[in-house]
Write an enzyme that holds these catalytic residues in place. Structure first.
Site, PDB file in Angstrom:
ATOM      1  N   ASP A 155       0.824  -1.209   0.000  1.00 56.18           N
ATOM      2  CA  ASP A 155       0.000   0.000   0.000  1.00 56.18           C
ATOM      3  C   ASP A 155       0.857   1.258   0.000  1.00 56.18           C
ATOM      4  O   ASP A 155       2.036   1.235   0.381  1.00 56.18           O
ATOM      5  CB  ASP A 155      -0.902   0.028   1.239  1.00 56.18           C
ATOM      6  CG  ASP A 155      -2.143  -0.832   1.075  1.00 56.18           C
ATOM      7  OD1 ASP A 155      -2.396  -1.293  -0.047  1.00 56.18           O
ATOM      8  OD2 ASP A 155      -2.856  -1.030   2.078  1.00 56.18           O
TER       9      ASP A 155
ATOM     10  N   LYS B 137      -3.347   3.106  -2.658  1.00 60.38           N
ATOM     11  CA  LYS B 137      -4.412   4.060  -2.943  1.00 60.38           C
ATOM     12  C   LYS B 137      -4.268   5.228  -1.979  1.00 60.38           C
ATOM     13  O   LYS B 137      -4.021   5.042  -0.799  1.00 60.38           O
ATOM     14  CB  LYS B 137      -5.796   3.422  -2.753  1.00 60.38           C
ATOM     15  CG  LYS B 137      -6.093   2.256  -3.685  1.00 60.38           C
ATOM     16  CD  LYS B 137      -7.424   1.621  -3.331  1.00 60.38           C
ATOM     17  CE  LYS B 137      -7.764   0.498  -4.270  1.00 60.38           C
ATOM     18  NZ  LYS B 137      -8.060   0.955  -5.627  1.00 60.38           N
TER      19      LYS B 137
ATOM     20  N   MET C 207     -10.009   8.521   7.066  1.00 59.95           N
ATOM     21  CA  MET C 207     -10.146   9.067   5.706  1.00 59.95           C
ATOM     22  C   MET C 207     -11.204  10.168   5.628  1.00 59.95           C
ATOM     23  O   MET C 207     -12.035  10.184   4.719  1.00 59.95           O
ATOM     24  CB  MET C 207     -10.477   7.928   4.726  1.00 59.95           C
ATOM     25  CG  MET C 207      -9.384   6.884   4.639  1.00 59.95           C
ATOM     26  SD  MET C 207      -9.858   5.417   3.684  1.00 59.95           S
ATOM     27  CE  MET C 207     -10.871   4.528   4.891  1.00 59.95           C
TER      28      MET C 207
END
Length: 260
Positions: A35, A56, A170
């Protein structure tokens, strides 16, 4: 040839927070699909493995999840030990189920190795318990973002309002919408909020203030991964920067993109 796939939690960033099992697999891996939030410090533990970035990051060009799934399966048909290295814990907002399902459908053996999620790393650094006796008997982990460019239903906000302590993953880019959603559900404007950036890393940074000032707090952190932590347990937390007072910004001042 059919190899073994391990979904391994890399933790919040510091290499010495890896589990012993994770370290042994990283050192033995033939290929590591990692990641974006996995640190160079951790990747350096596998100098002989082939490294494949599949990370991502919100608001940036990223590899599609379906492509990651196919890549994971195809890699396991060519190598005996494949590590899918995920930030934090694979089973918390890590899309682990999709990757496990892809391996199972392809007949690839797959196992999961847990890691320390960022929330635990952040609260440990603050010496703050998420379930402090007398203040918190419930904790919720939520994210308002569900897909590229979209926002989840208000269910996440109701979960935060119902819990004594909450951690929002997030959410930095939606600070105004998050603040107004929570105030609209009756959470007090003075409720303590801590934003933690780059948890467990040398660049770690924390800022604290009232819920009403959440958008201002979000502007004080940098470009690293950020957690929003909300609850009375953070009232006494010692942070790098503390913002005092309640801003006069009224509820409802959200952009049309978030209000629609």
């Amino acid at each position: 040839m059919t190899g073994q796939v391990y979904l391994v939690g890399a933790g919040p960033g510091a290499a010495d927070l890896l589990t012993v099992r994770a370290l042994r697999l990283i050192e033995r891996a033939d290929v590591i699909l990692y990641d974006a939030l996995v640190t160079e410090e951790i990747l350096a533990l596998a100098p002989h493995a082939k490294m494949v970035p599949v990370g991502k990051r919100g608001g940036r060009v990223s590899m599609d999840q379906a492509l990651i799934n196919r890549l994971l399966v195809s890699t396991a048909t060519k190598h005996s030990l494949v590590v899918r290295l995920k930030g934090g814990d694979p089973m918390l907002f890590g899309r682990a189920h999709e990757e496990i399902e892809a391996c199972v459908q392809a007949g690839i053996p797959v196992s999961v190795v847990p890691g320390i999620t960022a929330a635990f790393g952040a609260t440990s650094a603050l010496s703050t318990s998420l379930t402090q006796r007398g203040l918190s008997r419930s904790v919720t982990f939520v994210t308002p973002t569900v897909a590229r460019g979209s926002l989840a239903s208000p269910a996440w906000a109701k979960a935060v309002a119902a819990a004594d302590t909450s951690v929002i993953y997030m959410g930095r880019g939606d600070a105004v919408w998050i603040r107004d959603s929570l105030l609209g559900l009756g959470l007090p404007a003075t409720l303590p909020v801590v934003l933690a950036e780059d948890v467990s890393r040398p660049s770690s940074f924390t800022v604290k203030g009232p819920l009403s000032d959440l958008p201002d707090l979000a502007l004080k952190v940098g470009s690293g991964p950020v957690l929003m932590m909300i609850g009375e347990v953070f009232a006494a937390a010692e942070v790098d920067v503390e913002v005092l007072g309640v801003s006069p910004t009224p509820v409802g001042m959200v952009s049309s993109a978030k209000a629609s």
